[in-house]
Design an enzyme around this catalytic site. Structure first.
Site, PDB file in Angstrom:
ATOM      1  N   HIS A  53      35.688  30.269  43.345  1.00  0.00           N
ATOM      2  CA  HIS A  53      37.031  30.843  43.387  1.00  0.00           C
ATOM      3  C   HIS A  53      37.055  32.187  44.109  1.00  0.00           C
ATOM      4  CE1 HIS A  53      40.872  32.109  41.128  1.00  0.00           C
ATOM      5  NE2 HIS A  53      41.196  31.015  41.781  1.00  0.00           N
ATOM      6  N   LYS A  71      37.145  35.175  46.891  1.00  0.00           N
ATOM      7  CA  LYS A  71      37.821  35.467  48.158  1.00  0.00           C
ATOM      8  C   LYS A  71      37.193  36.733  48.727  1.00  0.00           C
ATOM      9  CE  LYS A  71      41.203  33.339  45.560  1.00  0.00           C
ATOM     10  NZ  LYS A  71      41.159  33.076  44.118  1.00  0.00           N
ATOM     11  N   ASP A 118      31.433  43.284  60.057  1.00  0.00           N
ATOM     12  CA  ASP A 118      30.437  44.222  60.600  1.00  0.00           C
ATOM     13  C   ASP A 118      29.814  45.121  59.541  1.00  0.00           C
ATOM     14  OD1 ASP A 118      30.831  43.223  63.138  1.00  0.00           O
ATOM     15  OD2 ASP A 118      32.235  44.794  63.744  1.00  0.00           O
ATOM     16  N   HIS A 164      50.508  36.055  40.922  1.00  0.00           N
ATOM     17  CA  HIS A 164      49.164  35.493  41.091  1.00  0.00           C
ATOM     18  C   HIS A 164      48.076  36.564  41.083  1.00  0.00           C
ATOM     19  CE1 HIS A 164      45.913  33.292  43.407  1.00  0.00           C
ATOM     20  NE2 HIS A 164      46.266  32.366  42.530  1.00  0.00           N
ATOM     21  N   LYS A 213      45.371  39.433  39.929  1.00  0.00           N
ATOM     22  CA  LYS A 213      44.429  39.571  38.824  1.00  0.00           C
ATOM     23  C   LYS A 213      43.976  41.029  38.796  1.00  0.00           C
ATOM     24  CE  LYS A 213      43.666  35.406  41.095  1.00  0.00           C
ATOM     25  NZ  LYS A 213      44.506  34.508  40.413  1.00  0.00           N
ATOM     26  N   ASP A 240      42.897  52.823  30.590  1.00  0.00           N
ATOM     27  CA  ASP A 240      43.087  54.270  30.457  1.00  0.00           C
ATOM     28  C   ASP A 240      43.527  54.884  31.792  1.00  0.00           C
ATOM     29  OD1 ASP A 240      42.508  54.033  27.775  1.00  0.00           O
ATOM     30  OD2 ASP A 240      40.385  54.481  28.027  1.00  0.00           O
TER      31      ASP A 240
END
EC number: 2.7.8.-
Length: 479
Positions: free
Chosen positions: A223, A225, A230, A397, A399, A404
């Site tokens: 999952h 991404k 470079d 979508h 996450k 704090d």
């Protein structure tokens, strides 16, 4: 064999029960949670006709072959990088600065396989247009190597735009590596990959079914991404490559997501994560690049790569540690809210400590069963004192975790069992007051566009809907 023999079906039933007993013993020794082990063992013992095949698909919780591949990859990397001595140099030259907030996350140094590194530049990328504009600009400027990894790549307008850009860079002599998940990108036609290969791009699918012992392990997903250009610019977060991530799906638009752009020593860890996955898929290592110098100050970062090959449930333990460390607030956004018992207990305890606990989830479903299970957990969380919100403008979508005033985390991991135990995920933990302030402003804007879930919402839900939610929750461990 005489299939018409009166004893044939007796032998067949006996064989199925024997296999059920063997599988039940396997479940007792390998399934990580006691509840899961008991559920699988009992069902395999008493109804093996219905549970043997599902156990082969869903029962395994450790991707054993990948563990071996990781060891081999690490050995190969140590040999290949002997002259550069890349990771020890990063760890010794750029040690993490003193931070009380990071010290509060006492388990993180040992929980994460990768070090916490100072002197990184981090930039929020809010929603798809900003994200892919930045990613494409970085790739356009590439001179040596481009590493690209996504769970989903679609052969649509955005996917073709990425394809054309990668082909152009490969024609310029840039080494381009593309990795996608075979299940997540199941709709990607073979012609898309072939065009890239013909143009000099190295592209591979991450498949968990390599080898005979893994042929049924279709429940694992990569999952992650990740984009690294470079060794100078990196990206991770929630976006995949598809027009819907730019808001093209009218049922889910506008699409709300968050990515992060990174420069600095933590990119070595992103490259290491990509290299392990690429080695599993190809048994080869991509080039790993470090710049000669880094800024003298910046953000403290730790890349947290987690997955079913870990010796412990890294992703779930990260959420637990983050929630337990909170003294003032913990804000979480996730498209799916399916916490296990430990996470749910940690949220309740945080409420009892007086912590401002908020969770933001979508108001629109992209997977109806998951949405139903999330709704039931949300109602229970509200009764426990957790403030639950539904994002109203479109599908949420992103996450993101904010703890704090200094600690934030952005990545690919959802607050659900699949991310905790089944998926390979990547999360960037940051410890910096200024960056946390930016995350706070972003999330506050999201909460301002959300509706808070109340106890009345639960009471107003039809009993048939509640029944559907409870059925969905029963299968939530494999959602």
């Amino acid at each position: 064999m005489d299939y018409h023999s009166p004893y044939f079906f007796g032998y067949l039933i006996g064989l199925i029960h024997l296999l059920g007993i063997i599988a039940a013993l396997h479940a007792v020794f390998t399934v990580r949670t006691a509840q899961g082990a008991i559920a699988w063992a009992l069902s395999l013992l008493f109804i093996p006709y219905f549970t043997l095949i599902p156990y082969l698909i869903f029962g395994a919780r450790s991707f054993y072959a990948y563990i071996q591949a990781r060891r081999q990859a690490n050995q190969e990397m140590h040999v290949a990088m002997a002259n550069l001595n890349w990771r020890p140099w990063v760890e010794e030259a750029l040690t993490a600065r003193e931070s009380d907030s990071y010290a509060a996350l006492r388990a993180m140094p040992k929980l994460g396989r990768m070090p916490c590194l100072a002197n990184n530049e981090v930039k929020l990328l809010i929603d798809g247009e900003a994200t892919f504009k930045a990613i494409f600009a970085a790739i356009e400027a590439a001179r040596n190597t481009v590493l690209v990894q996504f769970f989903i790549i679609h052969d649509d307008t955005l996917g073709k735009q990425l394809q054309r850009l990668l082909l152009r860079k490969a024609a310029e002599g840039v080494q381009v590596f593309v990795l996608y998940d075979r299940v997540g990108s199941h709709a990607l036609p073979g012609s898309y990959s072939q065009v890239l290969r013909d143009g000099g791009v190295q592209i591979q699918a991450f498949a968990t079914r390599r080898g005979w012992f893994n042929r049924f392990q279709v429940n694992f997903r990569n999952h992650r991404k990740i984009v690294v250009v470079d060794g100078l610019r990196g990206f991770l977060g929630g976006h995949n490559v598809g027009d819907e991530y730019l808001g093209a799906n009218p049922h889910l638009s506008p699409w709300r997501d968050t990515h992060v752009q990174i420069a600095g020593p933590v990119l070595a860890c992103l490259q290491e994560s990509f290299a392990e996955d690429w080695y599993w898929a190809t048994r080869q290592l991509p080039p790993l690049i470090l710049p000669d110098t880094y800024p003298e100050n910046g953000v403290l970062c730790q890349a947290l790569a987690s997955g079913p090959a870990d010796p412990q449930e890294t992703c779930a333990l990260f959420f637990l540690e983050a929630i337990h460390s909170a003294t003032r607030r913990v804000w979480i956004t996730s498209p799916y809210f399916i916490p296990d018992e430990a996470i749910f207990a940690a949220l309740r305890l945080a409420v009892l400590r007086g912590v401002d606990v908020r969770v933001l989830i979508p108001s629109r479903p992209d997977h109806r069963i998951v949405y139903a299970a999330s709704s039931l957990f949300a109602f229970e969380a509200v009764r426990a004192g957790v403030r639950m919100f539904r994002y109203q403008p479109g599908f949420l979508h992103q996450k993101v975790v904010l703890v704090d005033d200094e600690v934030s985390a952005i990545g690919s991991a959802n607050l659900d069992n699949r991310s905790f135990r089944l998926n390979f995920e990547i999360t960037l933990l940051t410890v910096d007051r200024a960056f946390a302030d930016q995350v706070e402003q972003m999330l506050q804007s999201d909460f301002d566009q959300a509706r808070e879930i109340t106890a009345e919402d639960s009471r107003d839900t039809h009993r048939l809907q509640q029944l559907g939610m409870r059925i969905a929750r029963l299968i939530s461990p494999i959602l």
